[in-house]
Motif scaffolding. Structure first.
Motif, mmCIF file in Angstrom:
data_model
loop_
_atom_site.group_PDB
_atom_site.id
_atom_site.type_symbol
_atom_site.label_atom_id
_atom_site.label_comp_id
_atom_site.label_asym_id
_atom_site.label_seq_id
_atom_site.Cartn_x
_atom_site.Cartn_y
_atom_site.Cartn_z
ATOM 1 N N ALA A 157 0.832 -1.204 0.000
ATOM 2 C CA ALA A 157 0.000 0.000 0.000
ATOM 3 C C ALA A 157 0.868 1.256 0.000
ATOM 4 C CB ALA A 157 -0.937 -0.007 1.205
ATOM 5 N N VAL A 158 1.920 1.254 0.827
ATOM 6 C CA VAL A 158 2.824 2.411 0.872
ATOM 7 C C VAL A 158 3.522 2.582 -0.465
ATOM 8 C CG1 VAL A 158 4.895 3.370 1.932
ATOM 9 C CG2 VAL A 158 3.170 2.258 3.363
ATOM 10 N N SER A 159 4.033 1.467 -1.014
ATOM 11 C CA SER A 159 4.751 1.533 -2.282
ATOM 12 C C SER A 159 3.862 2.036 -3.409
ATOM 13 C CB SER A 159 5.315 0.146 -2.624
ATOM 14 O OG SER A 159 6.041 0.178 -3.831
ATOM 15 N N MET A 160 2.637 1.566 -3.471
ATOM 16 C CA MET A 160 1.717 1.993 -4.526
ATOM 17 C C MET A 160 1.302 3.448 -4.331
ATOM 18 S SD MET A 160 1.639 -0.475 -6.536
ATOM 19 C CE MET A 160 0.419 0.235 -7.641
ATOM 20 N N THR A 161 1.148 3.868 -3.069
ATOM 21 C CA THR A 161 0.828 5.272 -2.801
ATOM 22 C C THR A 161 1.940 6.181 -3.298
ATOM 23 O OG1 THR A 161 -0.491 4.700 -0.855
ATOM 24 C CG2 THR A 161 0.314 6.959 -1.002
ATOM 25 N N LEU A 162 3.186 5.783 -3.056
ATOM 26 C CA LEU A 162 4.329 6.562 -3.527
ATOM 27 C C LEU A 162 4.378 6.588 -5.049
ATOM 28 C CD1 LEU A 162 7.100 5.382 -1.026
ATOM 29 C CD2 LEU A 162 5.785 7.510 -0.963
ATOM 30 N N ALA A 163 4.033 5.470 -5.678
ATOM 31 C CA ALA A 163 4.044 5.411 -7.138
ATOM 32 C C ALA A 163 2.959 6.315 -7.732
ATOM 33 C CB ALA A 163 3.848 3.971 -7.602
ATOM 34 N N VAL A 164 1.755 6.255 -7.152
ATOM 35 C CA VAL A 164 0.670 7.127 -7.622
ATOM 36 C C VAL A 164 1.015 8.591 -7.382
ATOM 37 C CG1 VAL A 164 -1.740 7.775 -7.245
ATOM 38 C CG2 VAL A 164 -1.097 5.361 -7.325
ATOM 39 N N GLY A 165 1.614 8.862 -6.218
ATOM 40 C CA GLY A 165 2.042 10.234 -5.935
ATOM 41 C C GLY A 165 3.055 10.726 -6.934
ATOM 42 N N GLY A 166 3.944 9.840 -7.355
ATOM 43 C CA GLY A 166 4.904 10.216 -8.390
ATOM 44 C C GLY A 166 4.228 10.568 -9.696
ATOM 45 N N GLY A 167 3.163 9.811 -10.035
ATOM 46 C CA GLY A 167 2.413 10.133 -11.244
ATOM 47 C C GLY A 167 1.731 11.488 -11.155
ATOM 48 N N VAL A 168 1.204 11.807 -9.974
ATOM 49 C CA VAL A 168 0.581 13.125 -9.770
ATOM 50 C C VAL A 168 1.612 14.233 -9.939
ATOM 51 C CG1 VAL A 168 -0.576 14.609 -8.081
ATOM 52 C CG2 VAL A 168 -1.218 12.194 -8.266
ATOM 53 N N LEU A 169 2.809 14.027 -9.409
ATOM 54 C CA LEU A 169 3.876 15.017 -9.560
ATOM 55 C C LEU A 169 4.203 15.263 -11.030
ATOM 56 C CD1 LEU A 169 6.380 13.911 -6.754
ATOM 57 C CD2 LEU A 169 4.835 15.871 -6.720
ATOM 58 N N VAL A 170 4.246 14.185 -11.795
ATOM 59 C CA VAL A 170 4.540 14.308 -13.229
ATOM 60 C C VAL A 170 3.500 15.189 -13.911
ATOM 61 C CG1 VAL A 170 4.656 13.055 -15.413
ATOM 62 C CG2 VAL A 170 5.807 12.139 -13.390
ATOM 63 N N VAL A 171 2.225 14.953 -13.612
ATOM 64 C CA VAL A 171 1.144 15.723 -14.239
ATOM 65 C C VAL A 171 1.226 17.197 -13.852
ATOM 66 C CG1 VAL A 171 -1.350 16.041 -14.371
ATOM 67 C CG2 VAL A 171 -0.384 13.734 -14.407
ATOM 68 N N LEU A 172 1.385 17.475 -12.561
ATOM 69 C CA LEU A 172 1.410 18.859 -12.089
ATOM 70 C C LEU A 172 2.579 19.635 -12.676
ATOM 71 C CD1 LEU A 172 0.611 18.270 -8.297
ATOM 72 C CD2 LEU A 172 -0.958 19.045 -10.070
ATOM 73 N N LEU A 173 3.763 19.043 -12.616
ATOM 74 C CA LEU A 173 4.945 19.749 -13.101
ATOM 75 C C LEU A 173 4.926 19.895 -14.619
ATOM 76 C CD1 LEU A 173 7.637 18.162 -10.745
ATOM 77 C CD2 LEU A 173 6.608 20.434 -10.605
ATOM 78 N N THR A 174 4.319 18.950 -15.312
ATOM 79 C CA THR A 174 4.199 19.072 -16.772
ATOM 80 C C THR A 174 3.292 20.239 -17.140
ATOM 81 O OG1 THR A 174 4.567 16.690 -17.075
ATOM 82 C CG2 THR A 174 3.510 17.884 -18.881
ATOM 83 N N VAL A 175 2.222 20.431 -16.370
ATOM 84 C CA VAL A 175 1.324 21.571 -16.622
ATOM 85 C C VAL A 175 2.089 22.878 -16.480
ATOM 86 C CG1 VAL A 175 -0.697 22.830 -15.789
ATOM 87 C CG2 VAL A 175 -0.754 20.334 -15.944
ATOM 88 N N PHE A 176 2.899 23.001 -15.433
ATOM 89 C CA PHE A 176 3.688 24.217 -15.253
ATOM 90 C C PHE A 176 4.704 24.377 -16.378
ATOM 91 C CE2 PHE A 176 2.775 23.914 -10.490
ATOM 92 C CZ PHE A 176 1.901 24.990 -10.513
ATOM 93 N N ALA A 177 5.323 23.286 -16.801
ATOM 94 C CA ALA A 177 6.318 23.353 -17.877
ATOM 95 C C ALA A 177 5.674 23.824 -19.182
ATOM 96 C CB ALA A 177 6.981 21.990 -18.065
ATOM 97 N N VAL A 178 4.511 23.278 -19.491
ATOM 98 C CA VAL A 178 3.807 23.691 -20.704
ATOM 99 C C VAL A 178 3.442 25.171 -20.633
ATOM 100 C CG1 VAL A 178 1.673 23.390 -22.025
ATOM 101 C CG2 VAL A 178 2.928 21.387 -21.210
#
Length: 282
Positions: free
Chosen positions: A147-168
Motif C-alpha cells: 500500500a505504501v509503495s503503490m501510494t508513492l508510485a501514484v504520488g509520483g504520477g501526480v507530480l509528473v502531471v502537475l509539473l508538466t502543466v507548469f512546464a507547458v
C-alpha cells in the motif's frame, strides 16, 4: 473688480495610474511580481511546507550521524534525508518560479496546494518506511508495504502531471520577470521534464523486476539513473536563481545574458553526461 477670495490655486493633475487590464489582455492570467505584490495564503502554505520538509531532511541527517548504518541501499537514513531536502527545496522553488508564469491564478493556486500535499505524502511515506527499517519503493513484501509503495508510485504520477502543466505554461506564454528569467525558466522546466522521464523509467523498471520475482535486482536497478534524475530535477531552481541574481548586479544586460547562456550550456552538458553514463550502465 478683483475677487476678495484671493488668487486661485491651479489644479494639480492626479498621478497617472496604469489600468489593471487593457483591451486584448486576459485578467485571469497572473502576471508575476515577486516583490511587487503580497504573498498569497497558498504561497505561504507552500513555502512553510517546503521549509518543514527541508528541516525534516536535515533532522534525519542528524539521526544518521547518531544511529549510523549504511548510506546506500534500499534501507538507510539516506532516503528520508535526500527526499526531505529534495522535495522541500523543489516545493519552495516551484512556488517561487511559477509566480513568473502567465497562468490563471486559481489554476496555479490549486496546482500548488495539490503539489504541496503530494510532497508531504511522498516524504511522509519514505520517512515512515525508513523508521520501520524496510524499503519504501518497490516493496511488495506485505499488504501494508504494498500500500505504501503503490501510494508513492501514484504520488509520483501526480507530480509528473502537475509539473508538466507548469512546464507547458512556461512555453505557451513568455514568462515575465527580469532579463534572462524567461530563458532560465524555460530551460529549467525543460530539464525538469528530463527528471520526470528518468524518474518514471526508474519506477517502471523496478516494478517489472518486482513483478517477475527479482526483488533485490529491483532495489538496485535505479542506481544508474539517480545522477540524471537528481541533477536535472533542480535546474528549475538553480537557473532562475542565477537569472535573479544577475538582474541585481551592475553588469550590462548583454553580459548577464552571456553568463546565463553559459550556465544553461554547462547544465545541459552535465545532464547529457549523466544521461550517457546512465545509458551505458542501465
Amino acid at each position: 473688480m478683483e475677487s476678495r477670495s484671493g488668487p486661485r490655486t491651479p489644479a494639480i493633475p492626479a498621478p497617472f495610474t496604469a489600468p489593471l487590464s487593457s483591451p486584448g489582455t486576459t485578467p485571469a492570467l497572473a502576471v508575476p511580481g515577486p516583490g511587487t505584490r503580497r504573498t498569497t495564503r497558498a504561497e505561504r502554505l507552500c513555502y512553510g511546507t517546503g521549509a518543514v520538509l527541508t528541516l525534516s531532511g536535515l533532522a534525519h541527517l542528524m539521526v544518521f550521524a547518531v544511529d549510523g548504518g549504511p548510506w546506500e541501499g534500499p534501507v538507510s537514513w539516506r532516503k528520508p534525508v535526500t527526499f526531505g531536502l529534495s522535495f522541500g527545496l523543489t516545493l519552495i522553488a516551484i512556488t517561487w518560479v511559477t509566480s513568473y508564469l502567465r497562468i490563471g491564478t486559481r489554476l496555479r493556486t490549486t496546482l500548488l496546494v495539490v503539489f504541496a500535499a503530494d510532497c508531504v505524502v511522498e516524504v511522509g511515506g519514505i520517512t515512515l518506511q525508513a523508521w520501520r527499517r524496510v524499503p519504501s519503493h518497490l516493496n511488495m513484501e506485505t499488504t501494508f508495504d504494498t500500500a505504501v509503495s503503490m501510494t508513492l508510485a501514484v504520488g509520483g504520477g501526480v507530480l509528473v502531471v502537475l509539473l508538466t502543466v507548469f512546464a507547458v505554461a512556461s512555453f505557451r506564454h513568455r514568462p515575465a520577470g527580469p532579463s534572462g528569467m524567461p530563458l532560465a525558466l524555460r530551460s529549467g522546466f525543460a530539464l525538469l521534464l528530463v527528471a520526470l522521464v528518468s524518474g518514471a523509467a526508474m519506477i517502471a523498471r523496478g516494478v517489472v523486476l518486482t513483478r517477475t520475482g527479482h526483488q533485490e535486482a529491483a532495489y538496485h536497478s535505479t542506481a544508474p539513473l539517480k545522477p540524471l534524475h537528481g541533477g536535472s530535477l533542480h535546474a528549475v531552481l538553480v537557473l532562475p536563481a542565477l537569472a535573479w541574481l544577475l538582474s541585481r548586479t551592475s553588469w550590462s544586460e548583454r553580459t548577464g545574458q552571456r553568463v546565463l547562456y553559459a550556465a544553461v550550456g554547462c547544465y545541459v552538458a552535465a545532464v547529457l553526461g549523466a544521461g550517457a553514463w546512465a545509458a551505458f550502465t542501465y
